[in-house]
Design an enzyme around this catalytic site. Structure first.
Site, PDB file in Angstrom:
ATOM      1  N   GLU A   1       0.811  -1.208   0.000  1.00 18.88           N
ATOM      2  CA  GLU A   1       0.000   0.000   0.000  1.00 18.88           C
ATOM      3  C   GLU A   1       0.845   1.259   0.000  1.00 18.88           C
ATOM      4  OE1 GLU A   1      -1.686  -1.542   3.706  1.00 18.88           O
ATOM      5  OE2 GLU A   1      -1.436   0.479   4.465  1.00 18.88           O
TER       6      GLU A   1
ATOM      7  N   CYS B   1       3.818   8.430  -0.202  1.00 20.13           N
ATOM      8  CA  CYS B   1       4.476   7.511   0.716  1.00 20.13           C
ATOM      9  C   CYS B   1       4.458   6.130   0.070  1.00 20.13           C
ATOM     10  CB  CYS B   1       3.680   7.520   2.026  1.00 20.13           C
ATOM     11  SG  CYS B   1       4.191   6.287   3.195  1.00 20.13           S
TER      12      CYS B   1
ATOM     13  N   CYS C   1       7.478  -6.844   6.694  1.00 19.34           N
ATOM     14  CA  CYS C   1       8.662  -6.237   7.290  1.00 19.34           C
ATOM     15  C   CYS C   1       9.147  -7.178   8.389  1.00 19.34           C
ATOM     16  CB  CYS C   1       8.280  -4.893   7.914  1.00 19.34           C
ATOM     17  SG  CYS C   1       9.654  -4.002   8.665  1.00 19.34           S
TER      18      CYS C   1
ATOM     19  N   CYS D   1       8.164  -3.914  14.959  1.00 20.20           N
ATOM     20  CA  CYS D   1       7.853  -2.833  15.914  1.00 20.20           C
ATOM     21  C   CYS D   1       6.471  -3.080  16.545  1.00 20.20           C
ATOM     22  CB  CYS D   1       7.897  -1.471  15.224  1.00 20.20           C
ATOM     23  SG  CYS D   1       9.550  -1.076  14.597  1.00 20.20           S
TER      24      CYS D   1
ATOM     25  N   CYS E   1       3.225  -1.417  14.894  1.00 18.36           N
ATOM     26  CA  CYS E   1       3.117  -1.314  13.429  1.00 18.36           C
ATOM     27  C   CYS E   1       2.423  -2.532  12.832  1.00 18.36           C
ATOM     28  CB  CYS E   1       4.512  -1.156  12.843  1.00 18.36           C
ATOM     29  SG  CYS E   1       4.519  -1.015  11.055  1.00 18.36           S
TER      30      CYS E   1
ATOM     31  N   GLY F   1       7.674  -1.820   5.250  1.00 19.91           N
ATOM     32  CA  GLY F   1       9.045  -2.227   4.995  1.00 19.91           C
ATOM     33  C   GLY F   1      10.070  -1.321   5.623  1.00 19.91           C
TER      34      GLY F   1
ATOM     35  N   SER G   1      13.268   6.660  13.019  1.00 17.94           N
ATOM     36  CA  SER G   1      12.149   6.394  13.923  1.00 17.94           C
ATOM     37  C   SER G   1      12.733   6.172  15.316  1.00 17.94           C
ATOM     38  CB  SER G   1      11.381   5.157  13.455  1.00 17.94           C
ATOM     39  OG  SER G   1      10.865   5.406  12.172  1.00 17.94           O
TER      40      SER G   1
ATOM     41  N   ASN H   1      -1.279   5.926  15.527  1.00 13.15           N
ATOM     42  CA  ASN H   1      -2.452   5.463  14.799  1.00 13.15           C
ATOM     43  C   ASN H   1      -2.795   4.103  15.379  1.00 13.15           C
ATOM     44  OD1 ASN H   1      -3.993   6.455  12.505  1.00 13.15           O
ATOM     45  ND2 ASN H   1      -2.006   6.892  11.563  1.00 13.15           N
TER      46      ASN H   1
ATOM     47  N   CYS I   1       0.860   2.597   8.410  1.00  8.43           N
ATOM     48  CA  CYS I   1       1.568   1.541   7.691  1.00  8.43           C
ATOM     49  C   CYS I   1       0.887   0.191   7.798  1.00  8.43           C
ATOM     50  CB  CYS I   1       2.936   1.307   8.319  1.00  8.43           C
ATOM     51  SG  CYS I   1       3.992   2.666   8.257  1.00  8.43           S
TER      52      CYS I   1
HETATM   53  N1  SAH Z   1      10.680   1.016   8.584  1.00  5.25           N
HETATM   54  C1  SAH Z   1      10.818   2.428   8.452  1.00  5.25           C
HETATM   55  C2  SAH Z   1       9.755   3.109   7.628  1.00  5.25           C
HETATM   56  C3  SAH Z   1       8.339   2.647   7.714  1.00  5.25           C
HETATM   57  S1  SAH Z   1       7.279   3.194   8.950  1.00  5.25           S
HETATM   58  C4  SAH Z   1      10.920   3.060   9.835  1.00  5.25           C
HETATM   59  O1  SAH Z   1      10.864   2.345  10.815  1.00  5.25           O
HETATM   60  O2  SAH Z   1      11.127   4.251   9.916  1.00  5.25           O
HETATM   61  C5  SAH Z   1       7.092   4.933   8.866  1.00  5.25           C
HETATM   62  C6  SAH Z   1       6.879   5.536  10.245  1.00  5.25           C
HETATM   63  O3  SAH Z   1       5.583   5.233  10.788  1.00  5.25           O
HETATM   64  C7  SAH Z   1       7.883   5.041  11.255  1.00  5.25           C
HETATM   65  O4  SAH Z   1       8.311   6.116  12.043  1.00  5.25           O
HETATM   66  C8  SAH Z   1       7.066   4.077  12.076  1.00  5.25           C
HETATM   67  O5  SAH Z   1       7.652   3.857  13.316  1.00  5.25           O
HETATM   68  C9  SAH Z   1       5.728   4.764  12.115  1.00  5.25           C
HETATM   69  N2  SAH Z   1       4.560   3.937  12.422  1.00  5.25           N
HETATM   70  C10 SAH Z   1       4.295   2.663  12.054  1.00  5.25           C
HETATM   71  N3  SAH Z   1       3.095   2.276  12.524  1.00  5.25           N
HETATM   72  C11 SAH Z   1       2.582   3.315  13.189  1.00  5.25           C
HETATM   73  C12 SAH Z   1       1.367   3.541  13.896  1.00  5.25           C
HETATM   74  N4  SAH Z   1       0.454   2.592  14.010  1.00  5.25           N
HETATM   75  N5  SAH Z   1       1.167   4.760  14.453  1.00  5.25           N
HETATM   76  C13 SAH Z   1       2.100   5.733  14.348  1.00  5.25           C
HETATM   77  N6  SAH Z   1       3.257   5.587  13.700  1.00  5.25           N
HETATM   78  C14 SAH Z   1       3.505   4.391  13.121  1.00  5.25           C
END
Ligand code: SAH
Length: 348
Positions: free
Chosen positions: A89, A102, A109, A113, A116, A161, A216, A292, A335
């Site tokens: 997506e 984006c 991935c 995290c 995520c 990713g 991040s 989120n 994401c």
């Molecule tokens: N893997 C990379 C890029 C993808 S995520 C990274 O870790 O930076 C892009 C951003 O969205 C990252 O800062 C990630 O930590 C954040 N993110 C992912 N899921 C989220 C969520 N549910 N709420 C808020 N931020 C989120």
């Protein structure tokens, strides 16, 4: 089958001349693919050449199969189907200065995290350079852009990713994205977001690509960060900061920290004070967003009031920080959320 847009211009030229064609055909094909056409739609080359290409390359490696527009802010979420049936997506955000897309760099991935949705099933596979580019050429065309009048002006690698876990393909993609014969998006208009794969940050600094580096962070204490991000077991915050300084010295680019506010985990005064201690005086900016909330994850977002309070502490402490307005919260903006719904067979 292969993907034509995995090739850079020079590689494509070789393929075309090896087929016995004149080299200017390569530019027509490169332009056609970057402008979002299927091979079968590149009509300024002969039918025979199209047929030859189609015997080797996918006609449409990345196809838009779903679209959700936010009624609040016009943010659009896209679902793309890849040639092998996998889906990823992406999001298009509309700002005064242009449109930022984006994009995803992997299917799934493996960073895991805690907040995520992208990593819930682990890594399925890396995207190739052409599959990353294909998301942009498809959306640019879909919203009426062309090569000489791009509708997508900025790109962020913040879809599903971890870009630095797919390093070679991501770097090849950035070079093709910035090719003047194609989409011609300068690396300065691209932000690469990483959870902090320290050795790869050093590698990236040596590529001669002035991309904006985004880290991040999500917690200023190593122990607290480990609770949210398993990668924190491999690299400490001190190592990340050293890598950021190196990146700045090499590129002159200010770096950005992403900080998603999770209620009770990273939104207290102690975290604000530690952020100030760590980051004050550094050439950086902090992007706060409220978490989120993801259905599969048991974490809640900091309230608006507490988020502004946290922001106030940072700015009063001398940091450059902003609280990002939440975009696309009504369309599964975070994401991996839309892909999960697709996989679970839910209504999109
Ligand atoms: N893997 C990379 C890029 C993808 S995520 C990274 O870790 O930076 C892009 C951003 O969205 C990252 O800062 C990630 O930590 C954040 N993110 C992912 N899921 C989220 C969520 N549910 N709420 C808020 N931020 C989120």
């Amino acid at each position: 089958m292969l993907i034509l847009s995995d090739l850079n211009y020079e590689q494509l030229k070789k393929v075309i001349t090896d087929m016995g064609e004149r080299s200017f055909r390569a530019e027509q094909i490169f332009r056609g693919v970057c402008s979002g056409k299927k091979i079968s739609e590149i009509t300024d080359i002969s039918k025979e050449l199209r047929a030859k290409l189609l015997s080797v390359y996918e006609d449409e490696p990345v196809k838009i199969i779903g679209k959700k527009v936010s009624s609040v802010d016009g943010t659009t979420k896209y679902l793309f189907k890849l040639w092998d049936g996998n889906v990823v997506e992406g999001v298009l955000m509309k700002y005064k200065y242009g449109n930022t897309q984006c994009v995803s760099t992997q299917v799934g991935c493996r960073m895991g995290c805690a907040f995520c949705a992208s990593g819930i099933d682990g890594l399925v596979r890396n995207l190739t350079a052409g599959e990353i580019l294909g998301q942009i050429s498809a959306v640019n065309a879909e919203i009426g852009g062309a090569l000489d009048k791009r509708a997508v002006t900025n790109v962020v690698l913040m879809g599903s990713g971890e870009p630095l876990d797919n390093y070679d393909n991501v770097v090849a993609f950035i070079r093709n994205l910035s090719d003047k014969r194609g989409l011609n998006v300068s690396p300065r208009n691209l932000s690469l977001s990483t959870c902090g794969l320290v050795p790869k940050i050093y590698d990236l600094a040596g590529e001669g690509l002035d991309v904006n580096l985004t880290i991040s962070l999500h917690n200023p204490f190593d122990e607290g960060r480990k609770l949210l991000m398993p990668i924190a077991n491999a690299y400490s915050i001190a190592e990340i900061l050293d890598a950021c300084s190196y990146y700045f010295n090499k590129t002159g680019r200010r770096y950005i920290f992403e900080y998603s506010l999770v209620r009770g985990q990273n939104d207290g005064k102690d975290c604000a004070e530690e952020l100030i201690r760590l980051l004050k005086g550094r050439p950086c900016h902090i992007n706060l967003i409220r978490l989120n909330e993801v259905k599969e994850k048991n974490l809640s977002s900091t309230s608006d009031k507490d988020a502004y309070k946290f922001l106030g502490l940072l700015t009063k402490g001398g940091l450059s920080a902003t609280l990002r307005r939440q975009m696309g919260a009504d369309i599964d903006g975070a994401c991996g959320q839309l892909r999960r719904k697709y996989i679970n067979g839910e209504n999109l």
